[in-house]
Motif scaffolding. Structure first.
Motif, PDB file in Angstrom:
ATOM      1  N   GLU A   1       0.832  -1.210   0.000  1.00  0.00           N
ATOM      2  CA  GLU A   1       0.000   0.000   0.000  1.00  0.00           C
ATOM      3  C   GLU A   1       0.865   1.259   0.000  1.00  0.00           C
ATOM      4  OE1 GLU A   1      -3.671  -2.146   2.434  1.00  0.00           O
ATOM      5  OE2 GLU A   1      -2.239  -0.854   3.490  1.00  0.00           O
ATOM      6  N   HIS A   2       2.024   1.192   0.665  1.00  0.00           N
ATOM      7  CA  HIS A   2       2.943   2.332   0.704  1.00  0.00           C
ATOM      8  C   HIS A   2       3.914   2.345  -0.464  1.00  0.00           C
ATOM      9  CE1 HIS A   2       1.520   2.514   4.893  1.00  0.00           C
ATOM     10  NE2 HIS A   2       1.867   3.782   4.838  1.00  0.00           N
ATOM     11  N   HIS A   3       4.228   1.172  -1.007  1.00  0.00           N
ATOM     12  CA  HIS A   3       5.183   1.057  -2.111  1.00  0.00           C
ATOM     13  C   HIS A   3       4.549   0.162  -3.179  1.00  0.00           C
ATOM     14  CE1 HIS A   3       7.991   2.846   0.675  1.00  0.00           C
ATOM     15  NE2 HIS A   3       7.693   1.905   1.537  1.00  0.00           N
ATOM     16  N   PRO A   4       3.633   0.706  -3.992  1.00  0.00           N
ATOM     17  CA  PRO A   4       2.871  -0.116  -4.935  1.00  0.00           C
ATOM     18  C   PRO A   4       3.750  -0.874  -5.930  1.00  0.00           C
ATOM     19  CG  PRO A   4       1.866   2.047  -4.693  1.00  0.00           C
ATOM     20  CD  PRO A   4       3.187   2.115  -3.995  1.00  0.00           C
ATOM     21  N   LYS A   5       3.532  -2.174  -5.983  1.00  0.00           N
ATOM     22  CA  LYS A   5       4.207  -3.054  -6.926  1.00  0.00           C
ATOM     23  C   LYS A   5       3.240  -4.156  -7.324  1.00  0.00           C
ATOM     24  CE  LYS A   5       8.864  -2.481  -4.976  1.00  0.00           C
ATOM     25  NZ  LYS A   5      10.092  -3.175  -4.556  1.00  0.00           N
ATOM     26  N   ILE A   6       3.495  -4.772  -8.451  1.00  0.00           N
ATOM     27  CA  ILE A   6       2.740  -5.953  -8.852  1.00  0.00           C
ATOM     28  C   ILE A   6       3.038  -7.069  -7.848  1.00  0.00           C
ATOM     29  CG2 ILE A   6       2.421  -7.671 -10.674  1.00  0.00           C
ATOM     30  CD1 ILE A   6       3.673  -5.430 -12.561  1.00  0.00           C
ATOM     31  N   LEU A   7       1.995  -7.789  -7.437  1.00  0.00           N
ATOM     32  CA  LEU A   7       2.171  -8.905  -6.509  1.00  0.00           C
ATOM     33  C   LEU A   7       1.879 -10.214  -7.221  1.00  0.00           C
ATOM     34  CD1 LEU A   7       2.528 -10.193  -3.692  1.00  0.00           C
ATOM     35  CD2 LEU A   7       0.105  -9.695  -3.266  1.00  0.00           C
ATOM     36  N   ILE A   8       2.805 -11.155  -7.119  1.00  0.00           N
ATOM     37  CA  ILE A   8       2.587 -12.530  -7.583  1.00  0.00           C
ATOM     38  C   ILE A   8       2.461 -13.418  -6.354  1.00  0.00           C
ATOM     39  CG2 ILE A   8       3.547 -14.498  -8.842  1.00  0.00           C
ATOM     40  CD1 ILE A   8       5.070 -12.480 -10.588  1.00  0.00           C
ATOM     41  N   LEU A   9       1.355 -14.132  -6.267  1.00  0.00           N
ATOM     42  CA  LEU A   9       1.125 -15.088  -5.169  1.00  0.00           C
ATOM     43  C   LEU A   9       1.216 -16.495  -5.737  1.00  0.00           C
ATOM     44  CD1 LEU A   9      -1.996 -13.705  -3.266  1.00  0.00           C
ATOM     45  CD2 LEU A   9       0.297 -13.943  -2.314  1.00  0.00           C
TER      46      LEU A   9
ATOM     47  N   LEU B   1      -5.305  -3.752  -3.245  1.00  0.00           N
ATOM     48  CA  LEU B   1      -3.951  -3.222  -3.411  1.00  0.00           C
ATOM     49  C   LEU B   1      -3.873  -2.336  -4.648  1.00  0.00           C
ATOM     50  CD1 LEU B   1      -1.738  -6.317  -2.492  1.00  0.00           C
ATOM     51  CD2 LEU B   1      -1.965  -4.179  -1.209  1.00  0.00           C
ATOM     52  N   PRO B   2      -3.000  -1.324  -4.626  1.00  0.00           N
ATOM     53  CA  PRO B   2      -2.964  -0.368  -5.743  1.00  0.00           C
ATOM     54  C   PRO B   2      -2.630  -0.987  -7.094  1.00  0.00           C
ATOM     55  CG  PRO B   2      -1.742   0.488  -3.851  1.00  0.00           C
ATOM     56  CD  PRO B   2      -2.096  -0.931  -3.536  1.00  0.00           C
TER      57      PRO B   2
ATOM     58  N   PRO C   1       2.471   3.050 -14.725  1.00  0.00           N
ATOM     59  CA  PRO C   1       1.990   2.590 -13.410  1.00  0.00           C
ATOM     60  C   PRO C   1       0.803   3.387 -12.875  1.00  0.00           C
ATOM     61  CG  PRO C   1       4.388   2.702 -13.434  1.00  0.00           C
ATOM     62  CD  PRO C   1       3.917   3.332 -14.715  1.00  0.00           C
ATOM     63  N   LEU C   2       0.815   4.704 -13.061  1.00  0.00           N
ATOM     64  CA  LEU C   2      -0.302   5.510 -12.547  1.00  0.00           C
ATOM     65  C   LEU C   2      -1.591   5.179 -13.297  1.00  0.00           C
ATOM     66  CD1 LEU C   2      -1.325   7.700 -10.636  1.00  0.00           C
ATOM     67  CD2 LEU C   2      -0.686   9.404 -12.367  1.00  0.00           C
TER      68      LEU C   2
ATOM     69  N   VAL D   1     -10.920   2.575 -10.729  1.00  0.00           N
ATOM     70  CA  VAL D   1     -12.146   2.950 -11.416  1.00  0.00           C
ATOM     71  C   VAL D   1     -12.939   1.705 -11.822  1.00  0.00           C
ATOM     72  CG1 VAL D   1     -13.081   4.084 -13.478  1.00  0.00           C
ATOM     73  CG2 VAL D   1     -11.225   5.162 -12.187  1.00  0.00           C
ATOM     74  N   PHE D   2     -12.237   0.642 -12.214  1.00  0.00           N
ATOM     75  CA  PHE D   2     -12.897  -0.615 -12.607  1.00  0.00           C
ATOM     76  C   PHE D   2     -13.813  -1.127 -11.499  1.00  0.00           C
ATOM     77  CE2 PHE D   2     -13.177  -5.211 -12.919  1.00  0.00           C
ATOM     78  CZ  PHE D   2     -13.437  -5.423 -14.264  1.00  0.00           C
TER      79      PHE D   2
END
Length: 286
Positions: free
Chosen positions: A65-73, A120-121, A228-229, A237-238
């Motif tokens: 949330e503080h450092h937005p990155k793509i997350l892979i789980l 998440l962003p 990224p933005l 928005v989605f």
């Protein structure tokens, strides 16, 4: 990269923008500049989701949330030496779940963490192998993208245990697969294989197990090539309710119309188009 003055939970002293991977016990963390890979790591119980894992998912979300990155789980990889298959998550820890009472349910132990992850962003990619059942399936439904292997089995067996899937499946599945399939999964305990899940829109793609993480990274690469933005705002928005549109779209576009990335990327597009036209004209003259 923006640095924080106060490290987030599990943040490294060497750089507050990176998590201290060694501080996690149920997740294995690998962090790069544009993405973070979190592997569920409780192989002895097929990655059953317990209270510690939920706490660590919250710490992970706080960081992103503080450092937005793509997350892979992802889950545990197949082990060719022992023959142990891969597994994403076989569900919640039944021992802990059996001990929970009314107040635990009202706290929304799993649902709060999964909802936070869904919001998440930047996009979340779930790479699913083996079993993704119960809470494991609900964790997958919270992701923006789901990639699976041919060995995947995914579903919600909660009603067979005398409870409901209360961490998102009861409403996310209708949105993802439609009412008929959602009810079959939720009320009749249907477990889907990978091809069935793909056919009903619950997976984006199916890959051989040995190519799953490579495919997840390839998808992350495609996302990372976007602005990224624009990606962050598109995701927000989605998920807005229908009555917020088109006003929210116009406001979001107004923000992006003033961004430097918009001018730079559009100018680069025009420059490429101009170069191609010039090269074509040169070729025609020859």
């Amino acid at each position: 990269m923006i640095m924080t003055e106060t490290p987030a939970p599990h943040a490294s002293h060497q750089g507050a923008h990176r998590l201290d991977a060694a501080a996690f016990t149920t997740l294995r963390i690998t962090e790069a500049e544009d993405r973070l890979h979190a592997r569920l790591d409780r192989p002895e119980v097929r990655n059953a989701i317990d209270a510690t894992m939920v706490d660590e998912l919250h710490a992970l979300c706080a960081h992103l949330e503080h450092h937005p990155k793509i997350l892979i789980l992802s889950g545990t990889d197949p082990d060719p030496q022992t023959g142990r298959p891969g597994v994403f998550a076989s569900g919640a820890d039944i021992g802990q779940l059996r001990a929970r009472r009314r107040d635990d349910a009202l706290r929304g132990v799993n649902s709060t963490a999964f909802d936070r992850l869904a919001k998440l962003p930047m996009p979340v990619i779930a790479a699913l192998d083996g079993y993704a059942l119960g809470g494991g399936a609900e964790l997958a439904w919270a992701a923006d993208f789901r990639l699976g292997t041919r060995e995947l089995r995914i579903g919600q067996p909660e009603t067979g245990l005398g409870i409901i899937p209360a961490a998102g499946a009861l409403w996310r599945l209708r949105e993802l697969a439609g009412e008929a399939m959602a009810k079959e999964i939720l009320l009749a305990g249907r477990i889907l294989d990978a091809e069935e899940a793909l056919a009903h829109g619950l997976l984006n793609a199916v890959h051989p197990a040995e190519e799953l993480l490579e495919a997840a990274d390839a998808l992350a690469d495609r996302i990372a090539r976007q602005d990224p933005l624009a990606v962050r705002i598109s995701k927000q928005v989605f998920h807005m309710p229908r009555e917020a549109h088109p006003q929210i779209d116009n406001l979001a576009q107004a923000i992006l119309f003033e961004s430097e990335a918009k001018f730079d990327r559009m100018q680069a597009f025009l420059d490429r188009k101009r170069r191609k036209a010039a090269e074509k004209n040169t070729g025609d003259d020859a």
